[in-house]
Design a protein around this motif. Structure first.
Motif, mmCIF file in Angstrom:
data_model
loop_
_atom_site.group_PDB
_atom_site.id
_atom_site.type_symbol
_atom_site.label_atom_id
_atom_site.label_comp_id
_atom_site.label_asym_id
_atom_site.label_seq_id
_atom_site.Cartn_x
_atom_site.Cartn_y
_atom_site.Cartn_z
ATOM 1 N N GLU A 1 4.617 0.109 -13.749
ATOM 2 C CA GLU A 1 3.906 -0.765 -12.819
ATOM 3 C C GLU A 1 3.999 -2.236 -13.206
ATOM 4 O O GLU A 1 3.362 -3.083 -12.581
ATOM 5 C CB GLU A 1 2.434 -0.344 -12.766
ATOM 6 C CG GLU A 1 2.230 1.084 -12.296
ATOM 7 C CD GLU A 1 0.797 1.553 -12.492
ATOM 8 O OE1 GLU A 1 -0.063 0.708 -12.826
ATOM 9 O OE2 GLU A 1 0.536 2.748 -12.323
ATOM 10 N N SER B 1 5.490 7.430 -7.144
ATOM 11 C CA SER B 1 4.509 8.020 -6.229
ATOM 12 C C SER B 1 3.567 6.989 -5.619
ATOM 13 O O SER B 1 3.221 7.083 -4.431
ATOM 14 C CB SER B 1 3.699 9.097 -6.960
ATOM 15 O OG SER B 1 3.018 8.545 -8.067
ATOM 16 N N GLN B 2 3.164 5.983 -6.401
ATOM 17 C CA GLN B 2 2.238 4.986 -5.865
ATOM 18 C C GLN B 2 2.843 4.261 -4.664
ATOM 19 O O GLN B 2 2.151 3.998 -3.670
ATOM 20 C CB GLN B 2 1.874 3.976 -6.953
ATOM 21 C CG GLN B 2 3.089 3.280 -7.563
ATOM 22 C CD GLN B 2 2.707 2.154 -8.492
ATOM 23 O OE1 GLN B 2 1.705 1.492 -8.268
ATOM 24 N NE2 GLN B 2 3.500 1.941 -9.525
ATOM 25 N N HIS B 3 4.150 3.955 -4.734
ATOM 26 C CA HIS B 3 4.800 3.248 -3.627
ATOM 27 C C HIS B 3 5.032 4.176 -2.438
ATOM 28 O O HIS B 3 4.770 3.804 -1.290
ATOM 29 C CB HIS B 3 6.139 2.683 -4.095
ATOM 30 C CG HIS B 3 6.023 1.658 -5.187
ATOM 31 N ND1 HIS B 3 5.345 0.477 -5.018
ATOM 32 C CD2 HIS B 3 6.468 1.652 -6.470
ATOM 33 C CE1 HIS B 3 5.398 -0.231 -6.146
ATOM 34 N NE2 HIS B 3 6.059 0.475 -7.036
ATOM 35 N N ASP C 1 3.495 6.944 -1.655
ATOM 36 C CA ASP C 1 2.232 7.333 -1.011
ATOM 37 C C ASP C 1 1.683 6.188 -0.154
ATOM 38 O O ASP C 1 1.164 6.409 0.945
ATOM 39 C CB ASP C 1 1.203 7.721 -2.073
ATOM 40 C CG ASP C 1 1.553 9.024 -2.765
ATOM 41 O OD1 ASP C 1 2.433 9.749 -2.254
ATOM 42 O OD2 ASP C 1 0.975 9.307 -3.837
ATOM 43 N N ARG C 2 1.817 4.977 -0.673
ATOM 44 C CA ARG C 2 1.281 3.819 0.051
ATOM 45 C C ARG C 2 2.054 3.577 1.356
ATOM 46 O O ARG C 2 1.475 3.138 2.358
ATOM 47 C CB ARG C 2 1.351 2.580 -0.843
ATOM 48 C CG ARG C 2 0.625 1.369 -0.294
ATOM 49 C CD ARG C 2 0.628 0.237 -1.306
ATOM 50 N NE ARG C 2 -0.212 0.557 -2.462
ATOM 51 C CZ ARG C 2 0.252 0.704 -3.716
ATOM 52 N NH1 ARG C 2 1.546 0.562 -3.964
ATOM 53 N NH2 ARG C 2 -0.578 0.990 -4.694
#
Length: 611
Positions: A5, A426-428, A430-431
């Motif tokens: 990140e 996953s953070q990107h 999912d967003r």
């Protein structure tokens, strides 16, 4: 995970110091184990007979080697993870098979599931037994399921009285199975949803009637129970002394009291306890094997003469040994760090555990292959054959064969790499899921685009701004500071590259394992770079040992080259060409590659009566 990140927190790599009394306890026990191994264990006999003598297992049980992680109130030694790792490293340097046999009950046998998820009655009943009397095993893998554990087929159905489960099915590659008294069994239970104390839970249904699903559940299995049958003791390329079973269950009765934790959470429990093997056991055993090979390899390089000159004086071998030294230092540093983090329970070390397991297993294979090259023909010959004519009976070929198992077990490298990489992806994904959904059109898509812009414009700006380093003593050393500044800078560069890749490849990135592998490799290198420089600083500050910097700086130099290549190829690579060729090969498009031989497919290696 902060590495992916763009905001690594290096302070997390410096948890509180190990208590002096804890270290002394571990060192004292290592001395005890060392004496036992030298006086009672013949590793060559284990390799020759493919069997660990019962007297050895009984002796280790008596001195508590199978109960190192079990608290003292339940009859164990109550060791820290760091001490447990030290003991396994020592044991593996004498016999990695013995170390593996001791490690399995304490990571994935019944002790750890009961400690983490069991009730007090189970702890009182079983932990004293597996600490000093009985060996345990782990039964998850099946003939058609390995890493894809969610698809196991073994079932445990509650009987009509509601007092016991009836188990039907089979398990494969159950380490310690043939010699175990107990096993952690993961099976699927027919169950339905219910609400208790304000939360939704799974409840088993008698005889499977009215079941809504088959849910994974953990059990304590008594291997002496009627219906449990060892069908085969499996044999492998290496690890000849390992006790590994193919076993079947036919109408096996398991009392309801033997359910560990909650119905439906068995798979979750299994993945949690596998972290112990990944973080502690596999790195420790690999480290012990590499250290076992180190001194004999140096001796061989210094003594073997070719053309009136020791091979150790030739640049090719000097460079090879130099690389081996840097990798061995990095392996030990990373292993010790992850063990130390595991002892401080406030950390979620799933990612660090997976990286430690991959790094140590992969580097050990390369380390031992390099050692085998230095031994030349002697490295290909068995220890027993060399010993017959008076040569040193060091079995480097055995270590090479054994090491491959540690790359596969506890989560294969090709499975764990995408698992780690998804922390960065996953953070990107999912967003941006709604924006990438092709069903979303018009005003809604515009709204999603605006929402993403509002988040990513300030996020992207932060990836160009340097984050300050801690002022802790360990980070004031100029070499530490410059290296960690590099790691922090590359972390932000990696975060930007992940965003670029997502923008270019969108939802397809979720299945792009080539790019995922590169993301993981960069994270792995950054973690290990930080660990090695902090270790070198500690050795210099506390013991006046400056030579560790040679090894840390060499690892850093090689890692920097890998990092640059992987980030560059995260955006542009030739993966698609190779993928197309591989796909065509799988479809039989290159028949000439099988011409000129007696061609046989896999099924033609079946026994004749099964073809």
């Amino acid at each position: 995970a902060g590495v992916f990140e763009g905001k690594p927190d290096f302070d997390l790599l410096l948890p509180p110091e190990e208590p002096a009394e804890e270290r002394r306890a571990g060192e004292a026990y290592c001395k005890k184990i060392e004496g036992f191994l030298i006086n009672h264990v013949d590793p060559d006999e284990i390799e020759r007979t493919a069997k660990i003598p019962d007297t050895v297992l009984k002796g280790l049980l008596e001195i508590g080697a199978f109960g190192m992680k079990i608290p003292t109130q339940y009859g164990g030694l109550g060791f820290s993870y760091k001490n447990y790792g030290r003991v396994l490293t020592l044991m593996a340097s004498w016999s990695n098979i013995l170390a593996l046999t001791v490690a399995v009950p304490q990571s994935i046998g019944i002790a750890m599931p009961i400690l983490l998820f069991g009730n007090e009655e189970q702890k009182q009943k079983y932990l004293p037994r597996v600490a000093r009397e009985a060996i345990s095993a782990f039964a998850l893998t099946e003939p058609i399921t390995g890493s894809d554990a969610a698809n196991i087929q073994t079932e445990a159905v509650l009987d009509s009285t509601g007092s016991q489960f009836i188990v039907q099915g089979e398990k494969l590659w159950c380490t310690n199975g043939p010699i175990a008294r107990f096993a952690t069994l993961i099976a699927r239970v027919p169950a339905r949803r219910a609400h208790r104390d304000g939360k939704s839970v799974w409840v088993p249904v008698p005889e499977g009637k009215g079941a809504e699903d088959l849910v994974h559940t953990a059990f304590i299995l008594d291997m002496h129970q009627a219906g449990v049958q060892i069908r085969q003791r499996c044999q492998f390329e290496g690890c000849r002394g390992i006790e590994n079973a193919h076993m079947t269950f036919q109408d096996v009765h398991v009392p309801v009291e033997n359910v560990v934790g909650e119905i439906g959470k068995g798979l979750k429990y299994a993945l949690i306890i596998l972290n112990v093997g990944r973080a502690i056991s596999v790195p420790a055993i690999c480290l012990g094997m590499a250290k076992q090979a180190w001194q004999p390899t140096l001796d061989r390089a210094n003594s073997r003469q070719t053309f009136q000159k020791p091979i150790g004086e030739r640049q090719t071998q000097q460079m090879r040994i130099g690389q081996m030294a840097a990798n061995l230092f990095a392996m030990e540093t990373l292993a010790l760090l992850v063990w130390h983090l595991a002892d401080h329970k406030q950390f979620d070390i799933r990612i660090e555990a997976a990286i430690a397991k991959m790094f140590c297993s992969e580097r050990t294979i390369h380390f031992l292959k390099d050692a085998q090259i230095i031994f030349g023909g002697m490295g290909y010959e068995t220890a027993e054959s060399k010993r017959l004519r008076g040569e040193p009976g060091f079995g480097i070929e055995q270590l090479v064969r054994d090491a491959e198992m540690y790359r596969i077990g506890e989560g294969a490298t090709d499975v764990l790499r995408p698992f780690v990489a998804r922390e960065g992806l996953s953070q990107h994904l999912d967003r941006a899921r709604t924006y990438f959904d092709e069903r979303v059109t018009g005003i809604e898509r515009i709204r999603e685009f605006v929402r993403l812009l509002r988040f990513y414009i300030p996020w992207y700006w932060r990836q160009w701004r340097r984050n300050p380093l801690s002022s802790r003593l360990e980070m004031r050393h100029p070499k530490v500071r410059s290296t960690l500044r590099y790691a922090e800078r590359v972390s932000r560069r990696l975060a930007r590259a992940i965003l670029y890749a997502m923008a270019m490849h969108r939802e397809a990135l979720r299945d792009d394992q080539g790019r995922q592998n590169r993301i993981e490799a960069v994270g792995e290198d950054l973690l290990t770079i930080a660990a090695t420089v902090l270790s070198a600083e500690s050795k210099e500050r506390t013991a006046g040992r400056h030579e560790a910097w040679d090894l840390a700086e060499e690892f850093f130099r090689n890692a920097r080259e890998r990092i640059n290549r992987n980030i560059r190829e995260l955006l542009r690579n030739h993966d698609r060409i190779l993928t197309v060729i591989g796909t065509r090969a799988l479809h039989g498009d290159y028949p000439s590659l099988s011409s000129g031989i007696i061609r046989r497919g896999l099924n033609e290696y079946l026994p004749k009566d099964k073809r």
